[in-house]
Structures are given as C-alpha cells and as structure tokens.
Design an enzyme around this catalytic site. Structure first.
Site, PDB file in Angstrom:
ATOM      1  N   TYR A  55       0.837  -1.211  -0.036  1.00 49.63           N
ATOM      2  CA  TYR A  55      -0.088  -0.012   0.028  1.00 49.63           C
ATOM      3  C   TYR A  55       0.901   1.167  -0.248  1.00 49.63           C
ATOM      4  O   TYR A  55       0.463   2.320  -0.560  1.00 49.63           O
ATOM      5  CB  TYR A  55      -1.019  -0.022   1.014  1.00 49.63           C
ATOM      6  CG  TYR A  55      -1.974  -0.926   0.979  1.00 49.63           C
ATOM      7  CD1 TYR A  55      -2.048  -2.344   1.269  1.00 49.63           C
ATOM      8  CD2 TYR A  55      -3.033  -0.860  -0.018  1.00 49.63           C
ATOM      9  CE1 TYR A  55      -2.860  -3.213   1.080  1.00 49.63           C
ATOM     10  CE2 TYR A  55      -3.975  -1.908  -0.550  1.00 49.63           C
ATOM     11  CZ  TYR A  55      -3.995  -2.888   0.187  1.00 49.63           C
ATOM     12  OH  TYR A  55      -4.814  -3.919  -0.238  1.00 49.63           O
ATOM     13  N   ARG A  58       1.400   1.901  -3.606  1.00 48.37           N
ATOM     14  CA  ARG A  58       0.480   2.465  -4.382  1.00 48.37           C
ATOM     15  C   ARG A  58       0.287   3.858  -3.801  1.00 48.37           C
ATOM     16  O   ARG A  58      -0.471   4.838  -4.798  1.00 48.37           O
ATOM     17  CB  ARG A  58      -0.852   1.337  -4.111  1.00 48.37           C
ATOM     18  CG  ARG A  58      -0.733   0.334  -4.567  1.00 48.37           C
ATOM     19  CD  ARG A  58      -2.070  -0.831  -4.206  1.00 48.37           C
ATOM     20  NE  ARG A  58      -3.160  -0.108  -5.217  1.00 48.37           N
ATOM     21  CZ  ARG A  58      -4.504  -0.839  -4.772  1.00 48.37           C
ATOM     22  NH1 ARG A  58      -4.440  -1.631  -3.836  1.00 48.37           N
ATOM     23  NH2 ARG A  58      -5.109  -0.339  -5.554  1.00 48.37           N
ATOM     24  N   VAL A  90      -9.790   2.733  -4.264  1.00 51.07           N
ATOM     25  CA  VAL A  90      -9.248   3.146  -3.029  1.00 51.07           C
ATOM     26  C   VAL A  90      -8.533   4.442  -3.400  1.00 51.07           C
ATOM     27  O   VAL A  90      -7.970   5.284  -2.414  1.00 51.07           O
ATOM     28  CB  VAL A  90      -8.329   2.181  -2.238  1.00 51.07           C
ATOM     29  CG1 VAL A  90      -9.247   0.859  -1.874  1.00 51.07           C
ATOM     30  CG2 VAL A  90      -7.338   1.735  -3.014  1.00 51.07           C
ATOM     31  N   HIS A 106     -14.548  -0.364  -0.658  1.00 50.19           N
ATOM     32  CA  HIS A 106     -13.133  -1.148  -0.438  1.00 50.19           C
ATOM     33  C   HIS A 106     -11.858  -0.351   0.211  1.00 50.19           C
ATOM     34  O   HIS A 106     -10.967  -0.862   0.310  1.00 50.19           O
ATOM     35  CB  HIS A 106     -12.697  -1.865  -1.970  1.00 50.19           C
ATOM     36  CG  HIS A 106     -13.554  -2.594  -2.274  1.00 50.19           C
ATOM     37  ND1 HIS A 106     -13.403  -3.232  -3.688  1.00 50.19           N
ATOM     38  CD2 HIS A 106     -14.755  -3.271  -2.086  1.00 50.19           C
ATOM     39  CE1 HIS A 106     -14.516  -3.902  -4.065  1.00 50.19           C
ATOM     40  NE2 HIS A 106     -15.035  -4.091  -2.813  1.00 50.19           N
ATOM     41  N   THR A 175     -15.521  -1.571 -14.255  1.00 48.06           N
ATOM     42  CA  THR A 175     -15.467  -2.661 -13.430  1.00 48.06           C
ATOM     43  C   THR A 175     -15.794  -3.849 -14.066  1.00 48.06           C
ATOM     44  O   THR A 175     -16.499  -4.183 -15.053  1.00 48.06           O
ATOM     45  CB  THR A 175     -16.528  -2.675 -12.085  1.00 48.06           C
ATOM     46  OG1 THR A 175     -16.266  -3.656 -11.356  1.00 48.06           O
ATOM     47  CG2 THR A 175     -17.736  -2.215 -12.465  1.00 48.06           C
TER      48      THR A 175
HETATM   49  N1  APR Z   1     -11.881   2.818 -19.067  1.00 50.89           N
HETATM   50  C1  APR Z   1     -12.975   2.233 -18.784  1.00 50.89           C
HETATM   51  N2  APR Z   1     -12.930   0.875 -18.183  1.00 50.89           N
HETATM   52  C2  APR Z   1     -11.803   0.398 -18.410  1.00 50.89           C
HETATM   53  C3  APR Z   1     -10.495   0.956 -19.055  1.00 50.89           C
HETATM   54  C4  APR Z   1     -10.745   2.502 -19.307  1.00 50.89           C
HETATM   55  N3  APR Z   1      -9.757   3.252 -19.942  1.00 50.89           N
HETATM   56  N4  APR Z   1      -9.641   0.275 -19.089  1.00 50.89           N
HETATM   57  C5  APR Z   1     -10.016  -0.975 -18.406  1.00 50.89           C
HETATM   58  N5  APR Z   1     -11.247  -0.907 -18.083  1.00 50.89           N
HETATM   59  C6  APR Z   1     -11.883  -1.853 -17.566  1.00 50.89           C
HETATM   60  C7  APR Z   1     -11.553  -3.341 -17.749  1.00 50.89           C
HETATM   61  O1  APR Z   1     -12.274  -3.802 -19.253  1.00 50.89           O
HETATM   62  C8  APR Z   1     -12.304  -4.085 -16.725  1.00 50.89           C
HETATM   63  O2  APR Z   1     -13.714  -4.269 -16.867  1.00 50.89           O
HETATM   64  O3  APR Z   1     -12.042  -1.959 -16.116  1.00 50.89           O
HETATM   65  C9  APR Z   1     -12.243  -2.980 -15.497  1.00 50.89           C
HETATM   66  C10 APR Z   1     -11.283  -3.399 -14.513  1.00 50.89           C
HETATM   67  O4  APR Z   1     -11.547  -4.540 -13.914  1.00 50.89           O
HETATM   68  P1  APR Z   1     -10.654  -5.133 -12.590  1.00 50.89           P
HETATM   69  O5  APR Z   1      -9.399  -5.015 -12.885  1.00 50.89           O
HETATM   70  O6  APR Z   1     -11.336  -6.440 -12.191  1.00 50.89           O
HETATM   71  O7  APR Z   1     -11.203  -3.885 -11.550  1.00 50.89           O
HETATM   72  P2  APR Z   1     -12.497  -4.025 -10.502  1.00 50.89           P
HETATM   73  O8  APR Z   1     -13.794  -4.450 -11.316  1.00 50.89           O
HETATM   74  O9  APR Z   1     -12.586  -2.388  -9.981  1.00 50.89           O
HETATM   75  O10 APR Z   1     -12.113  -4.727  -9.234  1.00 50.89           O
HETATM   76  C11 APR Z   1     -12.958  -5.004  -8.373  1.00 50.89           C
HETATM   77  O11 APR Z   1     -11.407  -6.180  -6.933  1.00 50.89           O
HETATM   78  O12 APR Z   1      -9.186  -6.604  -6.550  1.00 50.89           O
HETATM   79  C12 APR Z   1     -10.443  -6.274  -6.084  1.00 50.89           C
HETATM   80  O13 APR Z   1     -10.678  -4.607  -4.447  1.00 50.89           O
HETATM   81  C13 APR Z   1     -10.322  -4.854  -5.714  1.00 50.89           C
HETATM   82  O14 APR Z   1     -11.802  -2.924  -5.975  1.00 50.89           O
HETATM   83  C14 APR Z   1     -11.298  -3.911  -6.763  1.00 50.89           C
HETATM   84  C15 APR Z   1     -12.236  -5.252  -7.177  1.00 50.89           C
END
Ligand code: APR
Length: 229
Positions: A55, A58, A90, A106, A175
């Site tokens: 952390y 980050r 975060v 989170h 997401t």
């Molecule tokens: N604009 C919009 N979306 C994007 C971009 C962009 N430029 N680049 C990537 N993405 C999308 C990807 O296609 C994917 O669907 O963002 C999403 C990222 O997914 P994850 O990496 O899984 O992130 P997230 O969904 O926030 O993860 C949820 O998992 O690890 C835990 O606590 C952590 O909060 C996190 C949670």
C-alpha cells in the site's frame, strides 16, 4: 427543484486513463502481486510488512496521477443530477475531481486506522504516507491500511444499497463485475430504472443494461450528451 438521483458505480477502469493500473487487465496489479499475499486478511496476518509496503507503493503512485476527464465529467453531471458515486476504488480521484458524494466500498488508500480502536481513522499526507508494522498512532496503538481486504466484510455495502434503491438512473463504469458484494449492487436498482455500463471490454450483463463499449473518458462524454436536458 429536486434533481433526479444519478448513481455511479465505478471500478479500477475509471482510473485507468489517469495512469493507475487495473487489477485484472493483462499487466494489471494481480499479474504483478499475489493478491492473497498483499490484499487479504490472511496475507496481512502472515506478513504485515509486505502488505504495508504494497500500500505504501500504491500511495506513492497516487501522488503522481490526476483525475481524468471521466472523473470531471461526473462532476459536470451534478448540474442536472444529484450524483452519488459508489466506488470500489481506493484512490481519491473522484474527490480530487470535485464529486460531492463519494462512498468507498473497499476503503481508502490515503487512510489508516487503529487496530485496537478501528473507529480511529487517520488521513496520511504526501510527506508522511509510508506505514509499517511498527507504525503507532498517538495512543501507541498499531495502525493498518484503511482498506477492505479480501476475507473481510464490506461495511459500506448497506449504505450503498440504500443509495442504489433511490437511483433514478444508474451508471456502471470500468469494473469487471467480478467481486461481490459490489458487483451485485445494480440488482437493487428499482425496476425500470435505466442502467448504463461503460467499459471498453465489458463483462457479460443482462440485456436490460445499455452497454457503452468505450473508455471512461469517451463513455462519460457520450453519457453527458445522452443525459443532459
Ligand atoms: N476505461 C473504462 N474501463 C476500463 C478502462 C478504461 N480506460 N481500461 C480497463 N477498463 C475496464 C476493464 O475492461 C475491466 O472491466 O475496467 C475493468 C477493470 O476490472 P478489474 O481490474 O477487475 O477492476 P475492478 O472491477 O474495479 O475490481 C474490483 O477487485 O481486486 C479487487 O478490491 C479490488 O476494487 C477491486 C475489485
């Protein structure tokens, strides 16, 4: 005049264009770090120094990045909507962009809390952002990242559900919809409430959700054109 409520659920993709890596895209954070070692309760118990350092790294990255036009576009929508952001992120980019209402599911990277009195939460500053297992608060108690680790409860899911149930419009941005309970939030939107999903590589979603296959910056710009009066 009461503005309609626009609820925005954001994930790591919201901050991708600010230069913060996502988790599950190729080259993402979970490609570089074993997630259960650096972001789980067991990992923290096993090797707290490794988790503190993860952390700290980050936080240092956060100093070098700025909100993108997707974040500021959500602020612009506050002209016509009561915008409530619920974020899995975060980072503090929504706050720095000027969003009036941000709920973190989170946790928050720039905050730590007492391990003996969890209600004692401290905000770190750029010149004091590293912690370790030896860090102590003013009461002499050890502190930990104010982050929801895997295997821990998500205390803000209740207020998030309340917000979602009041929504007149829902937008999901960046997401993978892979982590619960956050991914299940959209199911609390009332029937008939329009739901938009902005993502360049969207996860499969029910067909009542309007997918905008675009990045956050491009998708929010399109959304403003669609939602402005
Ligand atoms: N604009 C919009 N979306 C994007 C971009 C962009 N430029 N680049 C990537 N993405 C999308 C990807 O296609 C994917 O669907 O963002 C999403 C990222 O997914 P994850 O990496 O899984 O992130 P997230 O969904 O926030 O993860 C949820 O998992 O690890 C835990 O606590 C952590 O909060 C996190 C949670």
């Amino acid at each position: 005049m009461v503005k309609p409520e626009l609820v925005v659920l954001t994930g790591a993709g919201m901050s991708a264009e600010s230069g913060i890596s996502t988790f599950r895209d190729s080259g993402g954070l979970w490609d570089k770090y074993p997630v259960m070692d650096v972001a789980s309760a067991n990992g923290f118990a096993r090797n707290p120094a490794l988790v503190h350092e993860f952390y700290n790294t980050r936080r240092r990255e956060l100093l070098g990045v700025r909100p993108n036009s997707g974040h500021s576009g959500l602020v612009e929508l506050e002209k016509w909507y009561d915008v409530k952001v619920i974020t899995q992120n975060v980072d503090d980019l929504h706050e720095r962009a000027g969003s009036s209402s941000v709920l973190h599911l989170h946790g928050e990277l720039m905050k730590v809390r007492s391990m003996r009195h969890p209600e004692r939460i401290y905000t770190l500053t750029p010149d004091n952002l590293s912690t370790s297992p030896d860090s102590r608060d003013e009461y002499g108690d050890p502190v930990r990242p104010h982050i929801v680790f895997f295997q821990e409860a998500v205390p803000n899911i209740e207020p998030a559900i309340d917000i979602m149930q009041q929504a007149d419009v829902v937008v999901i941005i960046g997401t993978s919809m892979a982590v619960y309970p956050a991914a299940g939030l959209v199911n609390y939107a009332r029937r008939g409430v329009p739901v938009y999903y902005i993502d360049p590589n969207p996860a499969p979603v029910p067909d009542n959700i309007t997918v905008i296959r675009a990045t956050a910056t491009e998708g929010v710009a399109r959304l403003i054109e669609m939602l402005r009066p």
